[in-house]
Design an enzyme around this catalytic site. Structure first.
Site, PDB file in Angstrom:
ATOM      1  N   SER A   1       0.840  -1.781  -0.425  1.00 47.13           N
ATOM      2  CA  SER A   1      -0.090   0.168   0.330  1.00 47.13           C
ATOM      3  C   SER A   1       1.243   1.602  -0.050  1.00 47.13           C
ATOM      4  O   SER A   1       0.358   2.273  -0.142  1.00 47.13           O
ATOM      5  CB  SER A   1      -1.308  -0.208   0.955  1.00 47.13           C
ATOM      6  OG  SER A   1      -0.173  -0.548   1.996  1.00 47.13           O
TER       7      SER A   1
ATOM      8  N   LYS B   1       4.370 -12.207   3.523  1.00 43.82           N
ATOM      9  CA  LYS B   1       2.521 -11.821   3.058  1.00 43.82           C
ATOM     10  C   LYS B   1       3.044 -11.922   2.256  1.00 43.82           C
ATOM     11  O   LYS B   1       3.216 -11.102   1.219  1.00 43.82           O
ATOM     12  CB  LYS B   1       2.300 -10.609   3.808  1.00 43.82           C
ATOM     13  CG  LYS B   1       0.421 -10.147   3.939  1.00 43.82           C
ATOM     14  CD  LYS B   1      -0.290 -10.104   4.347  1.00 43.82           C
ATOM     15  CE  LYS B   1       0.121  -8.368   3.041  1.00 43.82           C
ATOM     16  NZ  LYS B   1      -0.940  -8.429   1.783  1.00 43.82           N
TER      17      LYS B   1
ATOM     18  N   GLU C   1      -9.145  -9.475   4.299  1.00 43.66           N
ATOM     19  CA  GLU C   1      -9.635  -8.338   4.239  1.00 43.66           C
ATOM     20  C   GLU C   1     -11.070  -7.904   3.445  1.00 43.66           C
ATOM     21  O   GLU C   1     -11.068  -9.216   2.318  1.00 43.66           O
ATOM     22  CB  GLU C   1      -8.694  -7.248   2.890  1.00 43.66           C
ATOM     23  CG  GLU C   1      -9.155  -6.208   2.736  1.00 43.66           C
ATOM     24  CD  GLU C   1      -7.723  -5.648   2.093  1.00 43.66           C
ATOM     25  OE1 GLU C   1      -7.907  -4.023   2.011  1.00 43.66           O
ATOM     26  OE2 GLU C   1      -6.981  -5.954   1.968  1.00 43.66           O
TER      27      GLU C   1
ATOM     28  N   GLU D   1      -0.763 -12.640  -1.280  1.00 42.73           N
ATOM     29  CA  GLU D   1      -2.221 -12.249  -1.606  1.00 42.73           C
ATOM     30  C   GLU D   1      -2.870 -13.484  -2.355  1.00 42.73           C
ATOM     31  O   GLU D   1      -1.529 -14.537  -3.216  1.00 42.73           O
ATOM     32  CB  GLU D   1      -2.451 -11.192  -2.228  1.00 42.73           C
ATOM     33  CG  GLU D   1      -2.053  -9.992  -1.235  1.00 42.73           C
ATOM     34  CD  GLU D   1      -2.321  -8.894  -2.513  1.00 42.73           C
ATOM     35  OE1 GLU D   1      -2.378  -7.618  -1.833  1.00 42.73           O
ATOM     36  OE2 GLU D   1      -3.373  -9.025  -3.491  1.00 42.73           O
TER      37      GLU D   1
END
Length: 277
Positions: free
Chosen positions: A47, A115, A184, A117
């Site tokens: 982000s 991490k 999320e 996704e």
């Protein structure tokens, strides 16, 4: 002195019902302030593409950018568990790429985990990275790197069919060896089922209070990011407005000769002014 948590500590917190509070950070100072506040974990999220570089999304973010910012965060928070976020195409192309790039986070930035996704389709990468001796956190639900496939930045798992898919993805991620999972923008009921089903910690960003802990974007918490505000964001301060106000006052003081005042300047040694020609 603060004790740096380990994956075993995080697992113990889940087992004992203690919530973990963590936040994103992209620089030395924010990480240092978060550590002083007692944060449990820090994510150097991709982000940063939007929050630092002003990109429209996370897709342009590179490994070098993530490593660079992770280094600064590690220097600012040496006693905090830090997770490096694998950017787009750093793990999707091949298992070998995934292991190599995960290793870069460890070797160059000193992270404690990485991490990535995705659900079942990234389980081979999760297993390989774990087999390489590294900690992997999964990430399902709204996954910004694949938001195009999801129709944009939209909540996921809102029907029984898509919720069941998320639950199956979560199980597969745990089976592949992940030490934790981030969920999320998913309905709280679905996140609770996942949390109660999995043995590993399940964390929420916009997925309700029943998770084992909460993640927030630092720029949202501080009120710095102004492009948009997701439904699940709670702003604890509005530093954006305060920063603009401070800059405006500085500009006005400069133009109206109110700054600098005498107290902001240095004095010559007594008697030395007279010697100048």
């Amino acid at each position: 002195m603060k004790k740096k948590l380990s994956s075993l500590d995080l697992q113990k917190m889940k087992n004992e019902g203690e919530k973990a509070a963590w936040i994103t950070s992209y620089d030395y100072w924010t990480a240092n302030f978060a550590e002083q506040a007692g944060i449990d974990m820090i994510l150097v999220g991709d982000s940063l593409g939007m929050c630092i570089y002003g990109y429209e999304g996370t897709i342009p973010v590179t490994m070098d950018q993530c490593i660079y910012h992770s280094e600064g965060v590690r220097r600012g928070a040496s006693k905090t568990f830090i997770v490096g976020d694998m950017p787009f195409l750093s793990y999707q192309v091949s298992v070998e790429d995934a292991v190599r790039n995960a290793g870069r986070f460890y070797k160059e930035a000193g992270v404690d985990a990485i991490k990535l996704e995705g659900g079942k389709r990234v389980c081979p990468q999760i297993k390989a990275i774990t087999d390489g001796g590294m900690l992997v956190m999964g990430h399902i639900g709204l996954t910004p790197q694949s938001s195009g496939q999801q129709g944009g930045f939209k909540a996921q798992g809102r029907t029984a069919e898509t919720a069941n898919q998320l639950i199956e993805d979560a199980k597969a991620i745990q089976e592949a060896g992940a030490f934790a999972l981030l969920v999320e923008a998913v309905p709280p009921e679905v996140c609770k089922i996942i949390k109660d089903t999995l043995k590993i910690p399940v964390y929420s960003i916009g997925a309700g209070v029943d998770a084992d802990g909460q993640l927030m974007i630092c720029s949202d918490v501080l009120g710095i990011f102004q492009a948009f505000t997701p439904k699940f964001v709670k702003k604890y301060e509005n530093l954006g407005e305060k920063t603009i106000k401070a800059f405006t006052e500085y500009i006005n003081d400069t133009k109206n000769k109110r700054f600098p005042e005498d107290k902001h300047t240095y004095k010559m040694v007594e008697g030395e002014l007279e010697k100048l020609k």
